[in-house]
Design a protein around this motif. Structure first.
Motif, PDB file in Angstrom:
ATOM      1  N   ARG A   1       0.831  -1.209   0.000  1.00 33.37           N
ATOM      2  CA  ARG A   1       0.000   0.000   0.000  1.00 33.37           C
ATOM      3  C   ARG A   1       0.857   1.246   0.000  1.00 33.37           C
ATOM      4  O   ARG A   1       0.614   2.175  -0.774  1.00 33.37           O
ATOM      5  N   ILE A   2       1.876   1.285   0.860  1.00 37.55           N
ATOM      6  CA  ILE A   2       2.770   2.435   0.953  1.00 37.55           C
ATOM      7  C   ILE A   2       4.207   1.931   1.017  1.00 37.55           C
ATOM      8  O   ILE A   2       4.505   1.000   1.762  1.00 37.55           O
ATOM      9  N   LEU A   3       5.073   2.542   0.232  1.00 35.84           N
ATOM     10  CA  LEU A   3       6.486   2.157   0.240  1.00 35.84           C
ATOM     11  C   LEU A   3       7.336   3.423   0.299  1.00 35.84           C
ATOM     12  O   LEU A   3       7.691   3.990  -0.737  1.00 35.84           O
TER      13      LEU A   3
ATOM     14  N   ALA B   1      12.030   1.435   0.720  1.00 37.19           N
ATOM     15  CA  ALA B   1      12.250   0.937  -0.640  1.00 37.19           C
ATOM     16  C   ALA B   1      13.726   0.652  -0.869  1.00 37.19           C
ATOM     17  O   ALA B   1      14.092  -0.389  -1.430  1.00 37.19           O
ATOM     18  N   GLU B   2      14.578   1.555  -0.421  1.00 32.70           N
ATOM     19  CA  GLU B   2      16.016   1.352  -0.577  1.00 32.70           C
ATOM     20  C   GLU B   2      16.489   0.111   0.175  1.00 32.70           C
ATOM     21  O   GLU B   2      17.321  -0.660  -0.324  1.00 32.70           O
ATOM     22  N   GLN B   3      15.952  -0.103   1.365  1.00 33.75           N
ATOM     23  CA  GLN B   3      16.299  -1.302   2.137  1.00 33.75           C
ATOM     24  C   GLN B   3      15.847  -2.568   1.418  1.00 33.75           C
ATOM     25  O   GLN B   3      16.571  -3.572   1.386  1.00 33.75           O
ATOM     26  N   LEU B   4      14.656  -2.514   0.838  1.00 34.06           N
ATOM     27  CA  LEU B   4      14.136  -3.665   0.111  1.00 34.06           C
ATOM     28  C   LEU B   4      15.008  -3.987  -1.106  1.00 34.06           C
ATOM     29  O   LEU B   4      15.363  -5.152  -1.338  1.00 34.06           O
TER      30      LEU B   4
ATOM     31  N   ILE C   1       7.427  -4.687  -8.481  1.00 30.62           N
ATOM     32  CA  ILE C   1       7.162  -4.058  -7.188  1.00 30.62           C
ATOM     33  C   ILE C   1       6.326  -2.801  -7.420  1.00 30.62           C
ATOM     34  O   ILE C   1       6.685  -1.952  -8.239  1.00 30.62           O
ATOM     35  N   SER C   2       5.240  -2.686  -6.708  1.00 36.20           N
ATOM     36  CA  SER C   2       4.384  -1.504  -6.872  1.00 36.20           C
ATOM     37  C   SER C   2       3.811  -1.074  -5.532  1.00 36.20           C
ATOM     38  O   SER C   2       3.543  -1.894  -4.665  1.00 36.20           O
ATOM     39  N   SER C   3       3.659   0.235  -5.366  1.00 38.61           N
ATOM     40  CA  SER C   3       3.007   0.794  -4.177  1.00 38.61           C
ATOM     41  C   SER C   3       1.779   1.564  -4.639  1.00 38.61           C
ATOM     42  O   SER C   3       1.857   2.367  -5.568  1.00 38.61           O
TER      43      SER C   3
END
Length: 209
Positions: A4-6, A11-14, A32-34
């Protein structure tokens, strides 16, 4: 992966965690989508493209986020070189931000990714300038295949990038018929009332791509 929210930091950690996974030699698809944006206002860009260069077998990379995704000419070229099997590349940023990638960089990268079928990136449409060498006046060309040569496109790229070259000379191994036709088109471009080298920069790049 759909979230829902990134936020930018998460995001950088992911992306970093994914780049360290053992599947770097086999992973083919990343999506990957938010759905919703965040309230944070950051000028930092996501480094997903650079971090994902480790995935040599990548076929699909689709990112849909609310942060700018860093992509310049050199990075796109490196990515296309590293991902020889890439078929779909989509870097969607739903928060408007200035683009860095230029048409020149885009065309250069497209030459080396023959399997690419789907592309979504941000391009700096204001930067359509091509390389120009204004001091070169004498250009002599060696032999060249006559068959399937787009004479008009060759003339336009010479006219736009080498504005001081009035005509092309050819060596003993050159093809007079070819370069004579090129010179005829260069003369036509120079004699057009509203013709300027800059006008044909993008047209020439498109014709030769």
């Amino acid at each position: 992966m759909h979230v829902r929210i990134l936020p930018w930091a998460e995001a950088e950690q992911l992306f970093h965690a994914l780049s360290l996974c053992k599947a770097s030699k086999t992973l083919e698809h990343i999506n990957i989508s938010s759905r919703n944006g965040t309230q944070e206002h950051t000028s930092d860009s996501l480094t997903a493209v650079r971090q994902f260069l480790c995935f040599k077998e990548l076929r699909t990379l689709r990112l849909s986020v609310h942060c700018p995704i860093y992509l310049d000419d050199d990075l796109l070229f490196d990515a296309m070189t590293t991902w020889p099997y890439i078929q779909s590349l989509s870097l969607a940023n739903w928060r408007p931000s200035p683009a860095i990638l230029t048409f020149r960089g885009l065309f250069a990268a497209l030459r080396i990714c023959p399997q690419l079928q789907d592309l979504q990136v941000s391009v700096d449409t204001r930067n359509i300038e091509s390389f120009q060498h204004t001091s070169l006046k004498i250009l002599t060309m060696d032999s060249c295949e006559l068959e399937a040569v787009n004479v008009e496109a060759v003339a336009r790229i010479i006219y736009s990038t080498l504005p001081a070259v009035s005509h092309v000379k050819w060596s003993n191994g050159g093809i007079p018929r070819l370069w004579s036709s090129v010179n005829k088109h260069i003369d036509m471009l120079r004699n057009e009332p509203s013709s300027t080298p800059d006008r044909y920069i993008t047209e020439a790049a498109l014709a030769l791509s």
